[in-house]
Write a protein that holds these residues in place. Structure first.
Motif, mmCIF file in Angstrom:
data_model
loop_
_atom_site.group_PDB
_atom_site.id
_atom_site.type_symbol
_atom_site.label_atom_id
_atom_site.label_comp_id
_atom_site.label_asym_id
_atom_site.label_seq_id
_atom_site.Cartn_x
_atom_site.Cartn_y
_atom_site.Cartn_z
ATOM 1 N N LEU A 183 0.777 -1.559 0.175
ATOM 2 C CA LEU A 183 -0.251 -0.016 0.086
ATOM 3 C C LEU A 183 1.275 0.876 0.093
ATOM 4 O O LEU A 183 2.212 1.954 0.027
ATOM 5 N N ASP A 184 0.007 2.273 -0.794
ATOM 6 C CA ASP A 184 0.683 3.970 -0.589
ATOM 7 C C ASP A 184 1.023 4.135 1.271
ATOM 8 O O ASP A 184 -0.105 3.461 1.857
ATOM 9 N N PRO A 185 2.032 4.575 1.027
ATOM 10 C CA PRO A 185 2.913 5.361 2.882
ATOM 11 C C PRO A 185 1.305 6.112 3.456
ATOM 12 O O PRO A 185 0.463 5.623 4.177
ATOM 13 N N SER A 186 0.826 6.762 2.450
ATOM 14 C CA SER A 186 -0.078 7.537 2.792
ATOM 15 C C SER A 186 -1.793 7.158 3.488
ATOM 16 O O SER A 186 -1.785 6.806 4.420
ATOM 17 N N LEU A 187 -1.640 5.211 2.838
ATOM 18 C CA LEU A 187 -3.129 4.796 3.074
ATOM 19 C C LEU A 187 -2.265 3.364 4.205
ATOM 20 O O LEU A 187 -3.830 3.612 5.775
ATOM 21 N N ALA A 188 -0.984 3.077 4.545
ATOM 22 C CA ALA A 188 -0.857 2.341 5.832
ATOM 23 C C ALA A 188 -0.731 3.774 6.733
ATOM 24 O O ALA A 188 -1.174 3.193 8.100
ATOM 25 N N ALA A 189 -0.429 4.882 7.325
ATOM 26 C CA ALA A 189 -0.912 5.882 7.449
ATOM 27 C C ALA A 189 -2.028 6.258 7.903
ATOM 28 O O ALA A 189 -2.589 6.775 9.163
ATOM 29 N N ALA A 190 -2.920 5.699 7.207
ATOM 30 C CA ALA A 190 -4.581 6.036 7.563
ATOM 31 C C ALA A 190 -5.183 4.896 8.596
ATOM 32 O O ALA A 190 -6.383 4.564 8.319
ATOM 33 N N GLY A 191 -4.562 3.823 8.479
ATOM 34 C CA GLY A 191 -4.563 2.847 8.681
ATOM 35 C C GLY A 191 -5.086 1.369 8.769
ATOM 36 O O GLY A 191 -5.678 0.527 8.850
ATOM 37 N N LEU A 192 -5.206 2.295 7.133
ATOM 38 C CA LEU A 192 -5.296 0.518 5.759
ATOM 39 C C LEU A 192 -4.087 -0.314 6.046
ATOM 40 O O LEU A 192 -3.218 0.112 6.437
ATOM 41 N N ARG A 193 -3.772 -1.508 6.083
ATOM 42 C CA ARG A 193 -3.522 -2.903 5.697
ATOM 43 C C ARG A 193 -4.087 -4.295 4.706
ATOM 44 O O ARG A 193 -4.887 -3.796 4.968
ATOM 45 N N VAL A 194 -3.234 -4.908 4.506
ATOM 46 C CA VAL A 194 -3.404 -6.225 3.880
ATOM 47 C C VAL A 194 -3.157 -6.855 4.382
ATOM 48 O O VAL A 194 -1.875 -6.972 4.897
ATOM 49 N N ARG A 195 -4.048 -7.903 4.280
ATOM 50 C CA ARG A 195 -3.778 -9.540 4.519
ATOM 51 C C ARG A 195 -3.860 -10.380 4.160
ATOM 52 O O ARG A 195 -5.190 -10.278 2.851
ATOM 53 N N GLY A 196 -3.794 -11.517 4.432
ATOM 54 C CA GLY A 196 -4.139 -13.287 3.950
ATOM 55 C C GLY A 196 -5.618 -13.147 4.596
ATOM 56 O O GLY A 196 -6.021 -13.179 6.048
ATOM 57 N N PHE A 197 -6.407 -14.474 4.159
ATOM 58 C CA PHE A 197 -7.532 -14.872 4.280
ATOM 59 C C PHE A 197 -6.547 -15.974 6.055
ATOM 60 O O PHE A 197 -5.868 -16.290 5.496
ATOM 61 N N ALA A 198 -7.504 -15.214 6.761
ATOM 62 C CA ALA A 198 -7.488 -16.481 8.820
ATOM 63 C C ALA A 198 -7.552 -17.018 8.857
ATOM 64 O O ALA A 198 -7.590 -17.826 10.164
ATOM 65 N N GLY A 199 -9.596 -17.735 7.618
ATOM 66 C CA GLY A 199 -9.713 -18.469 7.976
ATOM 67 C C GLY A 199 -11.490 -18.288 8.339
ATOM 68 O O GLY A 199 -12.227 -17.393 8.118
ATOM 69 N N PRO A 200 -12.339 -19.159 8.941
ATOM 70 C CA PRO A 200 -13.746 -18.903 9.234
ATOM 71 C C PRO A 200 -14.160 -17.445 9.961
ATOM 72 O O PRO A 200 -15.525 -16.913 9.952
ATOM 73 N N GLU A 201 -13.259 -17.301 10.713
ATOM 74 C CA GLU A 201 -13.766 -16.311 12.050
ATOM 75 C C GLU A 201 -13.174 -14.420 10.331
ATOM 76 O O GLU A 201 -13.895 -13.963 11.097
ATOM 77 N N ASP A 202 -12.802 -14.722 9.394
ATOM 78 C CA ASP A 202 -13.624 -13.595 8.760
ATOM 79 C C ASP A 202 -14.265 -13.335 8.246
ATOM 80 O O ASP A 202 -15.073 -12.380 7.261
ATOM 81 N N TYR A 203 -15.745 -14.223 8.014
ATOM 82 C CA TYR A 203 -16.624 -14.488 7.362
ATOM 83 C C TYR A 203 -17.568 -13.802 7.873
ATOM 84 O O TYR A 203 -18.043 -12.602 6.549
ATOM 85 N N VAL A 204 -17.321 -13.319 8.698
ATOM 86 C CA VAL A 204 -18.107 -11.825 9.372
ATOM 87 C C VAL A 204 -17.954 -10.476 8.537
ATOM 88 O O VAL A 204 -18.486 -9.901 7.883
ATOM 89 N N GLY A 205 -16.825 -10.306 8.715
ATOM 90 C CA GLY A 205 -16.440 -8.900 8.197
ATOM 91 C C GLY A 205 -16.196 -9.058 6.777
ATOM 92 O O GLY A 205 -17.044 -7.856 6.236
ATOM 93 N N LEU A 206 -16.200 -10.445 5.929
ATOM 94 C CA LEU A 206 -15.945 -9.722 4.716
ATOM 95 C C LEU A 206 -17.348 -9.951 4.316
ATOM 96 O O LEU A 206 -17.900 -9.361 2.926
ATOM 97 N N ALA A 207 -18.385 -10.854 4.802
ATOM 98 C CA ALA A 207 -19.739 -10.584 4.387
ATOM 99 C C ALA A 207 -20.107 -8.653 4.279
ATOM 100 O O ALA A 207 -21.017 -8.359 3.415
ATOM 101 N N ALA A 208 -19.934 -8.076 5.488
ATOM 102 C CA ALA A 208 -19.791 -7.292 5.935
ATOM 103 C C ALA A 208 -19.773 -6.318 4.759
ATOM 104 O O ALA A 208 -20.328 -5.752 4.123
ATOM 105 N N ALA A 209 -18.352 -5.863 4.314
ATOM 106 C CA ALA A 209 -17.836 -5.332 3.385
ATOM 107 C C ALA A 209 -18.473 -5.051 2.334
ATOM 108 O O ALA A 209 -18.694 -4.314 1.583
ATOM 109 N N ASN A 210 -18.901 -6.943 1.899
ATOM 110 C CA ASN A 210 -20.116 -7.263 0.548
ATOM 111 C C ASN A 210 -20.485 -6.660 0.820
ATOM 112 O O ASN A 210 -20.937 -5.841 -0.845
#
Length: 144
Positions: free
Chosen positions: A15-42
Protein backbone atom coordinates in the motif's frame (compact mmCIF):
# COMPACT_ATOMS: atom_id res chain seq x y z
CA UNK A 1 7.02 -11.76 9.13
CA UNK A 2 6.45 -9.08 11.63
CA UNK A 3 5.84 -5.77 9.90
CA UNK A 4 2.93 -4.76 7.69
CA UNK A 5 5.31 -4.02 4.82
CA UNK A 6 6.75 -7.56 5.06
CA UNK A 7 3.26 -9.06 4.95
CA UNK A 8 2.24 -6.86 2.04
CA UNK A 9 5.37 -7.76 0.09
CA UNK A 10 4.75 -11.49 0.63
CA UNK A 11 1.18 -11.06 -0.62
CA UNK A 12 2.33 -9.08 -3.63
CA UNK A 13 0.65 -5.79 -2.78
CA UNK A 14 2.26 -2.88 -0.98
CA UNK A 15 0.00 0.00 0.00
CA UNK A 16 0.94 3.60 -0.57
CA UNK A 17 2.41 4.98 2.68
CA UNK A 18 -0.49 7.45 2.96
CA UNK A 19 -2.95 4.53 3.04
CA UNK A 20 -0.92 2.74 5.68
CA UNK A 21 -0.78 5.97 7.69
CA UNK A 22 -4.60 6.08 7.56
CA UNK A 23 -4.70 2.71 9.33
CA UNK A 24 -5.20 0.55 6.24
CA UNK A 25 -3.37 -2.73 5.79
CA UNK A 26 -3.64 -5.89 3.71
CA UNK A 27 -3.37 -9.45 4.86
CA UNK A 28 -4.22 -12.94 3.82
CA UNK A 29 -7.30 -14.94 4.74
CA UNK A 30 -7.35 -15.81 8.45
CA UNK A 31 -9.98 -18.55 8.17
CA UNK A 32 -13.65 -18.85 9.06
CA UNK A 33 -13.43 -16.02 11.57
CA UNK A 34 -13.11 -13.66 8.60
CA UNK A 35 -16.53 -14.49 7.13
CA UNK A 36 -18.46 -12.00 9.28
CA UNK A 37 -16.19 -9.11 8.24
CA UNK A 38 -16.02 -10.22 4.60
CA UNK A 39 -19.81 -10.49 4.40
CA UNK A 40 -20.24 -7.06 6.00
CA UNK A 41 -17.78 -5.44 3.55
CA UNK A 42 -19.49 -7.24 0.67
CA UNK A 43 -22.91 -6.01 1.83
CA UNK A 44 -21.73 -2.40 2.18
CA UNK A 45 -20.19 -2.57 -1.29
CA UNK A 46 -23.42 -3.93 -2.79
CA UNK A 47 -25.57 -1.42 -0.91
CA UNK A 48 -23.34 1.40 -2.19
CA UNK A 49 -23.80 0.14 -5.76
CA UNK A 50 -27.57 -0.14 -5.34
CA UNK A 51 -27.57 -3.94 -5.55
CA UNK A 52 -30.46 -5.33 -3.55
CA UNK A 53 -29.04 -8.62 -2.35
CA UNK A 54 -28.43 -9.80 1.19
CA UNK A 55 -25.01 -11.27 1.94
CA UNK A 56 -24.54 -13.29 5.11
CA UNK A 57 -21.49 -14.82 6.75
CA UNK A 58 -23.23 -18.20 6.72
CA UNK A 59 -23.89 -18.09 2.98
CA UNK A 60 -20.36 -16.89 2.31
CA UNK A 61 -18.89 -19.72 4.42
CA UNK A 62 -21.04 -22.24 2.56
CA UNK A 63 -20.06 -20.86 -0.86
CA UNK A 64 -16.37 -20.56 -0.01
CA UNK A 65 -16.28 -24.14 1.27
CA UNK A 66 -17.09 -25.29 -2.27
CA UNK A 67 -14.69 -23.14 -4.29
CA UNK A 68 -12.81 -25.32 -6.74
CA UNK A 69 -10.27 -23.13 -8.51
CA UNK A 70 -9.51 -20.70 -5.73
CA UNK A 71 -7.02 -21.27 -2.93
CA UNK A 72 -8.21 -18.96 -0.17
CA UNK A 73 -4.75 -18.91 1.39
CA UNK A 74 -3.24 -17.49 -1.82
CA UNK A 75 -6.11 -16.08 -3.87
CA UNK A 76 -7.87 -13.90 -1.30
CA UNK A 77 -6.52 -10.60 -0.05
CA UNK A 78 -8.22 -8.88 2.89
CA UNK A 79 -8.10 -5.11 3.45
CA UNK A 80 -8.50 -3.80 6.99
CA UNK A 81 -8.69 -0.40 8.59
CA UNK A 82 -7.77 -0.32 12.25
CA UNK A 83 -8.44 -4.07 12.45
CA UNK A 84 -11.90 -4.05 10.82
CA UNK A 85 -12.37 -5.62 7.38
CA UNK A 86 -13.31 -2.94 4.84
CA UNK A 87 -12.80 -4.91 1.65
CA UNK A 88 -11.28 -7.84 -0.12
CA UNK A 89 -10.23 -9.12 -3.51
CA UNK A 90 -10.44 -12.75 -4.64
CA UNK A 91 -9.45 -14.44 -7.87
CA UNK A 92 -10.55 -17.75 -9.37
CA UNK A 93 -10.55 -19.48 -12.74
CA UNK A 94 -12.66 -21.91 -14.67
CA UNK A 95 -12.44 -23.86 -17.88
CA UNK A 96 -14.80 -22.60 -20.58
CA UNK A 97 -16.70 -24.69 -23.09
CA UNK A 98 -14.60 -23.41 -25.97
CA UNK A 99 -11.44 -24.88 -24.41
CA UNK A 100 -10.10 -21.63 -23.00
CA UNK A 101 -9.92 -20.50 -19.39
CA UNK A 102 -11.66 -17.60 -17.76
CA UNK A 103 -10.27 -15.73 -14.77
CA UNK A 104 -12.52 -13.76 -12.47
CA UNK A 105 -11.63 -11.09 -9.95
CA UNK A 106 -14.10 -10.18 -7.24
CA UNK A 107 -13.32 -6.83 -5.66
CA UNK A 108 -15.41 -5.61 -2.75
CA UNK A 109 -14.66 -2.37 -0.96
CA UNK A 110 -16.72 -0.39 1.51
CA UNK A 111 -17.85 2.76 -0.38
CA UNK A 112 -16.44 4.89 2.44
CA UNK A 113 -13.02 3.95 1.05
CA UNK A 114 -13.99 4.34 -2.61
CA UNK A 115 -11.88 7.43 -3.20
CA UNK A 116 -8.98 6.34 -1.04
CA UNK A 117 -6.84 4.94 -3.84
CA UNK A 118 -7.38 1.32 -2.81
CA UNK A 119 -9.20 0.13 -5.94
CA UNK A 120 -6.21 0.43 -8.27
CA UNK A 121 -3.78 -1.65 -6.19
CA UNK A 122 -6.51 -4.21 -5.46
CA UNK A 123 -7.24 -4.61 -9.17
CA UNK A 124 -3.53 -4.75 -9.99
CA UNK A 125 -3.04 -7.50 -7.40
CA UNK A 126 -5.96 -9.44 -8.93
CA UNK A 127 -4.47 -9.11 -12.40
CA UNK A 128 -1.00 -10.13 -11.23
CA UNK A 129 -2.37 -13.07 -9.26
CA UNK A 130 -4.46 -14.22 -12.24
CA UNK A 131 -1.41 -14.12 -14.52
CA UNK A 132 0.59 -16.11 -11.97
CA UNK A 133 -2.21 -18.67 -11.70
CA UNK A 134 -2.47 -18.93 -15.48
CA UNK A 135 1.24 -19.66 -15.73
CA UNK A 136 1.05 -22.27 -12.97
CA UNK A 137 -1.94 -24.18 -14.35
CA UNK A 138 -1.19 -26.95 -16.79
CA UNK A 139 -2.01 -26.34 -20.42
CA UNK A 140 -4.56 -29.15 -20.50
CA UNK A 141 -7.77 -28.36 -22.32
CA UNK A 142 -11.17 -29.12 -20.93
CA UNK A 143 -13.50 -31.09 -23.20
CA UNK A 144 -17.26 -30.90 -22.75
Amino acid sequence: MSGTADIETALGLVLDPSLAAAGLRVRGFAGPEDYVGLAAANQRSRDGAGIEQVVTAEAMARDYAHLVNCDLDRDLLVVERHGAIVGYVRVEWRDLEDGTRGFTAIVMLDPVHGGSGLHAPMLQWAEDRSVAKARAISSRRWSP
